[in-house]
Design an enzyme around this catalytic site. Sequence first.
Site, PDB file in Angstrom:
ATOM      1  N   ASN A 202      -0.290-115.458 -30.222  1.00  0.00           N
ATOM      2  CA  ASN A 202      -0.117-114.970 -28.235  1.00  0.00           C
ATOM      3  C   ASN A 202       1.136-114.907 -27.795  1.00  0.00           C
ATOM      4  O   ASN A 202       1.614-114.139 -26.596  1.00  0.00           O
ATOM      5  CB  ASN A 202      -0.154-116.013 -27.517  1.00  0.00           C
ATOM      6  CG  ASN A 202      -1.920-116.842 -27.567  1.00  0.00           C
ATOM      7  OD1 ASN A 202      -2.866-117.131 -27.719  1.00  0.00           O
ATOM      8  ND2 ASN A 202      -2.483-115.174 -27.654  1.00  0.00           N
TER       9      ASN A 202
ATOM     10  N   ASP B  24     -11.428-119.303 -25.242  1.00  0.00           N
ATOM     11  CA  ASP B  24     -11.196-117.480 -24.832  1.00  0.00           C
ATOM     12  C   ASP B  24     -11.970-117.163 -23.902  1.00  0.00           C
ATOM     13  O   ASP B  24     -13.275-117.300 -23.792  1.00  0.00           O
ATOM     14  CB  ASP B  24     -11.474-117.242 -26.642  1.00  0.00           C
ATOM     15  CG  ASP B  24     -10.874-115.455 -26.096  1.00  0.00           C
ATOM     16  OD1 ASP B  24     -10.135-115.009 -25.218  1.00  0.00           O
ATOM     17  OD2 ASP B  24     -11.833-115.128 -27.430  1.00  0.00           O
TER      18      ASP B  24
END
Length: 252
Positions: free
Chosen positions: A66, A18
């Site tokens: 996502n 991330d």
Amino acid sequence: MSASTVTPKPLHVAIIMDGNGRWAERRGVPRALGHREGVQALRRTIKAAPELGVKCLTVFGFSTENWSRPADEVSDLMGLIRAFIGGDLKKLDKAGVRVRVLGRRAGVPADILKLIDHAEATTAGNDKFLLQVAFNYGGRSDLVDAAQALVDRAAREGTFEVDEDTFGDQLSTAGSPPVDLIIRTSGEQRLSNFLLWDCAYAELVFQPVLWPDYGPEALQAAIEEFSRRERRFGGREVLEAPVSPSAERVVI
Ligand code: IPE
Ligand code: IPE
Ligand code: MG
């Protein structure tokens, strides 16, 4: 096993990669560049992992959630998986890495599915290292798909018994060892629907470094932190790993 005989090294490390977007924002460059640098960090990490004693690495490349990002970012991320699997396969195969892609196939562009099938088939016989890329992956959807597969099997064969092994065998991670260490970069401290089943007894390490800056030193630091943890698996003694009847099911 007593604490003194414990070798606290993680066999299976999973990483929530991330911080690509924030890395780019801080430099005033497009997010796509952050994602591209993220692939470089992934390459460094894959190289470092076996040198640090890791046998299996699972990375979160694209979550089922996502898809809610803007279309151009989704398309950038699709481009990266193409570049990574297409471009790195030869090198990975030569290094004895078995590649496996976790997640739902439905919804993934056909050319990427072809690349995935090719990568998995090419490396299926490799046993030095297992690299699992979670792509179009969600922990919940993987659990639901496993439940559906068992329901279908029950209807077909009349087998109604389920235990942890038969359930685990239906997940896209079937055969991989349980996750020992889960790392999340960028300072966020959540699982974001990653490996819900496999992380049941994982140690969690959160590192502030943004993913594009990740590399061997950061991985080593996470493993050192893991080595300082005392894992008890519900018992009173410190154990290296849970005593599991399914050890022989492990693929690597
Ligand atoms: C991780 O970086 C990459 C993917 C989710 C594919 P992010 O894009 O989430 O980066 P941040 O969290 O916005 O910084
Ligand atoms: C998790 O990161 C998914 C990947 C790293 C591929 P996100 O950045 O998508 O997670 P949230 O939205 O912050 O929970
Ligand atoms: Mg993020």
